[in-house]
Design an enzyme around this catalytic site. Structure first.
Site, mmCIF file in Angstrom:
data_model
loop_
_atom_site.group_PDB
_atom_site.id
_atom_site.type_symbol
_atom_site.label_atom_id
_atom_site.label_comp_id
_atom_site.label_asym_id
_atom_site.label_seq_id
_atom_site.Cartn_x
_atom_site.Cartn_y
_atom_site.Cartn_z
ATOM 1 N N GLY A 180 -3.987 4.311 -16.346
ATOM 2 C CA GLY A 180 -3.860 2.862 -16.329
ATOM 3 C C GLY A 180 -3.922 2.277 -17.722
ATOM 4 N N SER A 181 -2.961 1.442 -18.071
ATOM 5 C CA SER A 181 -2.878 0.989 -19.450
ATOM 6 C C SER A 181 -1.808 -0.082 -19.593
ATOM 7 C CB SER A 181 -2.546 2.172 -20.361
ATOM 8 O OG SER A 181 -1.484 2.929 -19.800
#
Length: 215
Positions: A180-181
């Site tokens: 996640g980013s």
């Protein structure tokens, strides 16, 4: 020719540990819910560290290809890091189910890099793109200067570089962010955009714009 990895080697420790836990749960007859949980975790890691082949929608000299998978959450004017130029900033949010590999948006040179040690705020925070851990890379050739900024999120604790600075091909992978980013892309002002907010894009494949040489 170097053989393309189907699964990134960076994922091997996660896959191995979760696989062993699943096997142990079977051998020692853990409760079914735990067996199922370890199996789901194992499958998730195999899926997360996948490395699919990508072919650019357009590989012409003026084309710019998305450096990241994800959903475009914002397009606005901004000052680019490294170059400090007025730019068009495209912010791409990655979910846990997107491919997390970043690829070069142009053919040219990876000519500069800045790693900023920072916080791990939730990406929903307005300050996350300024204060979080991030890795900025400048891609350039005779037509373009593009900065791609990998931003770590609350869950993310690792930004990985696959290679050093130097010549790079269009769509060549150069790094990844785990779990996640967000990726911000800073484009020259003289660009014709081919994407819009809330659109899904794929790294090394989706066309995001053309340099307009008339401007």
């Amino acid at each position: 020719m170097k053989k393309t990895e189907i699964i990134l080697k960076e994922g091997y420790p996660y896959i191995a540990i979760s696989g062993v836990l699943f096997l142990v749960s079977l051998l020692f007859k853990f409760p079914t819910i735990l067996q199922l949980l370890f199996f789901v975790i194992f499958v998730f890691f195999v899926y997360f560290f996948r490395n699919p082949a990508r072919i650019p929608e357009d590989d012409s000299e003026n084309a710019i290809i998305s450096p990241s998978d994800g959903t475009i959450i914002e397009i606005k004017e901004s000052i680019s890091p490294i170059t400090n130029k007025n730019s068009i900033k495209i912010s791409i949010r990655l979910s846990l189910f997107d491919v997390h590999i970043q690829r070069s948006p142009i053919k040219g040179e990876m000519s500069a890099r800045e790693y900023i040690h920072g916080m791990f705020l939730s990406l929903n925070s307005n300050k996350a793109s300024e204060l979080n851990e991030q890795n900025r890379v400048l891609f350039e050739n005779e037509k373009n200067q593009i900065v791609v900024n990998q931003i770590a999120g609350f869950i993310t604790r690792r930004i990985i570089m696959f290679r050093d600075l130097g010549p790079i091909k269009l769509g060549e992978r150069y790094g990844m962010i785990t779990f996640g980013s967000q990726v911000d892309v800073y484009l020259p002002k003289n660009i014709t955009l081919k994407v819009s907010e809330f659109q899904k894009v794929k790294a090394g494949e989706s066309l995001i714009g053309y340099i307009n040489e008339a401007n």
